[in-house]
Scaffold this motif. Structure first.
Motif, PDB file in Angstrom:
ATOM      1  N   GLU A 267       0.833  -1.203   0.000  1.00 47.31           N
ATOM      2  CA  GLU A 267       0.000   0.000   0.000  1.00 47.31           C
ATOM      3  C   GLU A 267       0.871   1.257   0.000  1.00 47.31           C
ATOM      4  OE1 GLU A 267      -3.023   0.253   2.940  1.00 47.31           O
ATOM      5  OE2 GLU A 267      -3.789  -1.775   2.592  1.00 47.31           O
ATOM      6  N   VAL A 268       1.921   1.240   0.824  1.00 44.32           N
ATOM      7  CA  VAL A 268       2.844   2.373   0.860  1.00 44.32           C
ATOM      8  C   VAL A 268       3.488   2.575  -0.509  1.00 44.32           C
ATOM      9  CG1 VAL A 268       4.985   3.263   1.867  1.00 44.32           C
ATOM     10  CG2 VAL A 268       3.292   2.126   3.324  1.00 44.32           C
ATOM     11  N   ASP A 269       3.942   1.485  -1.130  1.00 40.81           N
ATOM     12  CA  ASP A 269       4.589   1.585  -2.443  1.00 40.81           C
ATOM     13  C   ASP A 269       3.640   2.173  -3.481  1.00 40.81           C
ATOM     14  OD1 ASP A 269       6.867   0.497  -1.373  1.00 40.81           O
ATOM     15  OD2 ASP A 269       6.490  -1.532  -2.116  1.00 40.81           O
ATOM     16  N   GLU A 270       2.373   1.779  -3.435  1.00 38.99           N
ATOM     17  CA  GLU A 270       1.403   2.296  -4.414  1.00 38.99           C
ATOM     18  C   GLU A 270       1.137   3.776  -4.192  1.00 38.99           C
ATOM     19  OE1 GLU A 270      -1.394   2.472  -7.563  1.00 38.99           O
ATOM     20  OE2 GLU A 270       0.364   1.224  -7.078  1.00 38.99           O
ATOM     21  N   ILE A 271       1.035   4.204  -2.936  1.00 35.45           N
ATOM     22  CA  ILE A 271       0.825   5.625  -2.648  1.00 35.45           C
ATOM     23  C   ILE A 271       2.029   6.445  -3.105  1.00 35.45           C
ATOM     24  CG2 ILE A 271       0.611   7.315  -0.771  1.00 35.45           C
ATOM     25  CD1 ILE A 271      -1.120   5.244   0.698  1.00 35.45           C
ATOM     26  N   LEU A 272       3.226   5.942  -2.836  1.00 36.56           N
ATOM     27  CA  LEU A 272       4.431   6.659  -3.274  1.00 36.56           C
ATOM     28  C   LEU A 272       4.503   6.725  -4.796  1.00 36.56           C
ATOM     29  CD1 LEU A 272       7.138   5.342  -0.770  1.00 36.56           C
ATOM     30  CD2 LEU A 272       5.971   7.546  -0.764  1.00 36.56           C
ATOM     31  N   ARG A 273       4.079   5.665  -5.474  1.00 37.86           N
ATOM     32  CA  ARG A 273       4.074   5.673  -6.938  1.00 37.86           C
ATOM     33  C   ARG A 273       3.115   6.743  -7.467  1.00 37.86           C
ATOM     34  NH1 ARG A 273       1.313   4.135 -11.213  1.00 37.86           N
ATOM     35  NH2 ARG A 273      -0.440   3.371  -9.971  1.00 37.86           N
ATOM     36  N   LEU A 274       1.921   6.818  -6.892  1.00 34.43           N
ATOM     37  CA  LEU A 274       0.946   7.816  -7.315  1.00 34.43           C
ATOM     38  C   LEU A 274       1.430   9.233  -7.003  1.00 34.43           C
ATOM     39  CD1 LEU A 274      -2.350   6.034  -6.168  1.00 34.43           C
ATOM     40  CD2 LEU A 274      -1.546   6.352  -8.516  1.00 34.43           C
ATOM     41  N   TYR A 275       2.129   9.371  -5.868  1.00 37.31           N
ATOM     42  CA  TYR A 275       2.651  10.695  -5.500  1.00 37.31           C
ATOM     43  C   TYR A 275       3.733  11.133  -6.479  1.00 37.31           C
ATOM     44  CZ  TYR A 275       4.857  14.331  -2.633  1.00 37.31           C
ATOM     45  OH  TYR A 275       5.391  15.510  -2.174  1.00 37.31           O
ATOM     46  N   LYS A 276       4.653  10.242  -6.783  1.00 33.17           N
ATOM     47  CA  LYS A 276       5.729  10.595  -7.708  1.00 33.17           C
ATOM     48  C   LYS A 276       5.197  10.839  -9.116  1.00 33.17           C
ATOM     49  CE  LYS A 276       9.732   8.691  -5.327  1.00 33.17           C
ATOM     50  NZ  LYS A 276      10.983   7.911  -5.414  1.00 33.17           N
ATOM     51  N   ALA A 277       4.084  10.178  -9.441  1.00 34.15           N
ATOM     52  CA  ALA A 277       3.473  10.385 -10.757  1.00 34.15           C
ATOM     53  C   ALA A 277       2.627  11.652 -10.816  1.00 34.15           C
ATOM     54  CB  ALA A 277       2.606   9.180 -11.117  1.00 34.15           C
ATOM     55  N   GLY A 278       2.453  12.325  -9.686  1.00 37.28           N
ATOM     56  CA  GLY A 278       1.677  13.561  -9.656  1.00 37.28           C
ATOM     57  C   GLY A 278       0.190  13.362  -9.446  1.00 37.28           C
ATOM     58  N   ARG A 279      -0.240  12.120  -9.234  1.00 45.27           N
ATOM     59  CA  ARG A 279      -1.666  11.861  -9.018  1.00 45.27           C
ATOM     60  C   ARG A 279      -2.097  12.320  -7.615  1.00 45.27           C
ATOM     61  NH1 ARG A 279      -3.518   7.619 -12.196  1.00 45.27           N
ATOM     62  NH2 ARG A 279      -5.564   8.020 -11.258  1.00 45.27           N
ATOM     63  N   ILE A 280      -1.169  12.290  -6.673  1.00 46.95           N
ATOM     64  CA  ILE A 280      -1.404  12.782  -5.319  1.00 46.95           C
ATOM     65  C   ILE A 280      -0.595  14.057  -5.149  1.00 46.95           C
ATOM     66  CG2 ILE A 280      -1.013  12.305  -2.863  1.00 46.95           C
ATOM     67  CD1 ILE A 280      -1.482   9.342  -3.494  1.00 46.95           C
ATOM     68  N   LYS A 281      -1.251  15.125  -4.696  1.00 47.88           N
ATOM     69  CA  LYS A 281      -0.592  16.425  -4.575  1.00 47.88           C
ATOM     70  C   LYS A 281       0.102  16.594  -3.224  1.00 47.88           C
ATOM     71  CE  LYS A 281      -1.074  19.447  -7.131  1.00 47.88           C
ATOM     72  NZ  LYS A 281      -0.290  19.899  -8.285  1.00 47.88           N
ATOM     73  N   VAL A 282      -0.528  16.107  -2.150  1.00 43.84           N
ATOM     74  CA  VAL A 282      -0.021  16.309  -0.793  1.00 43.84           C
ATOM     75  C   VAL A 282       0.145  14.953  -0.122  1.00 43.84           C
ATOM     76  CG1 VAL A 282      -0.501  17.286   1.479  1.00 43.84           C
ATOM     77  CG2 VAL A 282      -1.089  18.587  -0.585  1.00 43.84           C
ATOM     78  N   LEU A 283       1.339  14.689   0.412  1.00 36.83           N
ATOM     79  CA  LEU A 283       1.620  13.436   1.107  1.00 36.83           C
ATOM     80  C   LEU A 283       1.966  13.758   2.552  1.00 36.83           C
ATOM     81  CD1 LEU A 283       1.892  10.380   0.798  1.00 36.83           C
ATOM     82  CD2 LEU A 283       4.287  10.725   0.150  1.00 36.83           C
ATOM     83  N   VAL A 284       1.278  13.088   3.489  1.00 39.41           N
ATOM     84  CA  VAL A 284       1.437  13.376   4.909  1.00 39.41           C
ATOM     85  C   VAL A 284       2.003  12.141   5.619  1.00 39.41           C
ATOM     86  CG1 VAL A 284       0.314  14.347   6.947  1.00 39.41           C
ATOM     87  CG2 VAL A 284      -0.692  14.740   4.687  1.00 39.41           C
ATOM     88  N   SER A 285       2.973  12.355   6.492  1.00 40.60           N
ATOM     89  CA  SER A 285       3.520  11.261   7.298  1.00 40.60           C
ATOM     90  C   SER A 285       4.114  11.846   8.570  1.00 40.60           C
ATOM     91  CB  SER A 285       4.584  10.479   6.524  1.00 40.60           C
ATOM     92  OG  SER A 285       5.787  11.211   6.461  1.00 40.60           O
TER      93      SER A 285
END
Length: 498
Positions: A267-285
């Motif tokens: 799940e983490v890998d998929e979120i990071l992939r979407l973030y790097k692809a620009g599909r996710i604008k803001v990533l919180v951790s």
């Protein structure tokens, strides 16, 4: 491989240290300066001489990242990490996680010992690191630690020498890192200036302004006003706070996501992939992305967790400083709701240039004795089963994490404009500090006038320009600023004769 001029200087200084029999050295180089490139050059030289080299990291993600970058440069390495597909102890280059190295260390040192050891993120050392360093010292095997923030207590008792020949300010001036816009809590008066060392005066005043709140101002509304459309990382206080912030961004129409160490890796890998692809604008951790996460397109950092640790602070800031010309990135916006910039400094501020020996005031203001707890195991309060995560796999009891994050209403001010942050009394105190420095160094009092203008972007009050005005001792912050100011003036004089 083509190295930058300062990287060649780093190599030269490290070789000088080894020639002087200083076998255990720390290379301090800012995030984004290319420490891995320097490591590759060192290891390539070792391989050319038929020697074995170990590159030690502290996570699987960093191991995979290093393997990829080494292989791209023609440095084919084996992996020491459980049953990793790249496992091949016969290769002269080994990339190891310290966790997997621990049970294998004595066998490998006896059977296939290294001739060179490099330790990534060397400000964090485990018992296995120390055992390896002791063996290397006894056998005259060079050890090179790599870190942007080697401020941990006692590192000077482990490493013989610190090599540091480039700063974030210089990398920014040379175009290798981007400049920053910094926003921090508005503080109408800093009446404690000069009364304490190491920046504690700011902490005291912030506590008074913030009350019991850990944060000032609404995170989402400030981001929408200042950083909207920028690819953003948000650092939260704890897991529940991180989730709540991600939900708040999403409710405001912003594609946002949260990640933590309790989530399944896929799940983490998929979120990071979407973030790097620009599909996710803001990533919180909370802490997962503080080290070893490189995405040059990040153009905004939101600091929604307070810290007095220089290591943690500058590791967070480093996530947004890499350039990305292809995306049009020209700077990085830092939105600080916790007062970290006021307490710990901006990216280009001067940092400690000596390793901590365990004596006197620590280089890092607050030592992080406790590691982040996201990966820790715990006993289920319902059935007693020991596990890691948020839900017990035996009885399905859910662990509820407290939020405990208070937020005070308030506004942020642009930190570049110190006039918005300091009151009249504090301004005179600043002038008195500069005046004291000028008098102590035998400079004309006009030096204090022009230094004050450079610091506050305004001339000092005419009434202060009197020989009877008493000077003040320098605070740590002002001493640091003067050091940088003198360096900039010297460079300007050398370049332009002014």
């Amino acid at each position: 491989m083509q190295l930058r001029p300062y990287q060649n200087d780093q190599l030269h200084l490290l070789r000088q240290g080894i020639a002087a029999k200083q076998y255990v050295q720390m290379l301090m180089s800012p995030t984004g300066s290319g420490k891995t490139e320097v490591a590759k050059a060192i290891i390539a030289g070792s391989q050319a001489k038929g020697r074995r080299a170990w590159f030690v990291v502290d996570s699987v993600s960093l191991l995979d990242q290093a393997l990829s970058r080494f292989h791209q440069s023609g440095l084919y390495a084996g992996a020491i990490q459980a049953d990793h597909p790249c496992t091949d102890y016969g290769k002269p280059i080994q990339i190891c996680t310290v966790q997997s190295l621990r049970p294998r260390l004595q066998h490998l040192l006896a059977a296939q010992p290294p001739d060179l050891v490099l330790i990534d993120e060397a400000h964090i050392l485990y018992k296995t690191h120390l055992e390896l360093i002791d063996w290397c010292r006894a056998n005259r095997v060079p050890v090179i630690g790599l870190s942007a923030t080697p401020f941990r207590r006692g590192l000077g008792t482990i490493f013989d020498r610190l090599v540091s020949c480039i700063t974030t300010a210089e990398l920014t001036e040379q175009g290798y890192l981007v400049p920053t816009q910094c926003w921090a809590p508005f503080v109408p008066s800093l009446k404690g200036v000069g009364t304490k060392a190491n920046g504690d005066w700011i902490e005291d005043e912030l506590a008074e302004v913030m009350g019991d709140a850990q944060l000032v101002g609404d995170v989402v509304s400030h981001w929408k006003a200042l950083g909207e459309n920028r690819k953003t990382l948000v650092f939260a206080c704890n897991v529940k706070h991180s989730k709540r912030l991600a939900e708040a961004f999403f409710a405001a129409g912003v594609m946002a996501a949260h990640i933590d160490g309790y989530m399944p890796p896929h799940e983490v890998d998929e979120i990071l992939r979407l973030y790097k692809a620009g599909r996710i604008k803001v990533l919180v951790s909370v802490a997962m992305l503080i080290k070893g996460f490189d995405d040059p397109e990040i153009a905004c950092l939101v600091l929604a967790r307070p810290t007095q640790s220089l290591m943690l602070h500058y590791q967070m800031l480093g996530r947004g400083l890499r350039p990305s010309p292809e995306t049009g990135k020209t700077d990085c916006l830092i939105i600080d709701h916790a007062g970290n910039l006021l307490l710990n400094g901006r990216p280009t501020d001067t940092l400690p240039d000596q390793l901590d020996t365990g004596e006197g005031e620590p280089a890092d203001r607050r030592q992080q004795a406790k590691q982040d707890h996201e990966q820790k195991t715990k006993a289920c309060p319902h059935c007693g089963f020991v596990f890691s995560g948020l839900q017990c796999p035996k009885c399905a009891h859910e662990i509820l994490l407290p939020d405990g994050v208070a937020v005070a209403p308030g506004k942020l001010a642009k930190l570049d404009d110190r006039r918005q942050v300091l009151g009249p009394t504090c301004k005179q105190d600043i002038y008195r500090e500069l005046l004291g420095y000028a008098r102590a160094k035998g400079k004309k009092e006009g030096w204090a006038y022009y230094a004050y203008q450079a610091f506050l972007k305004e001339p000092p009050d005419r009434a202060w320009r009197s020989s009877s005005l008493q000077s003040k001792p320098l605070t740590a912050e002002m001493s640091s600023w003067i050091k940088g100011y003198n360096i900039r003036r010297a460079k300007s004089h050398a370049k332009y004769g002014t």
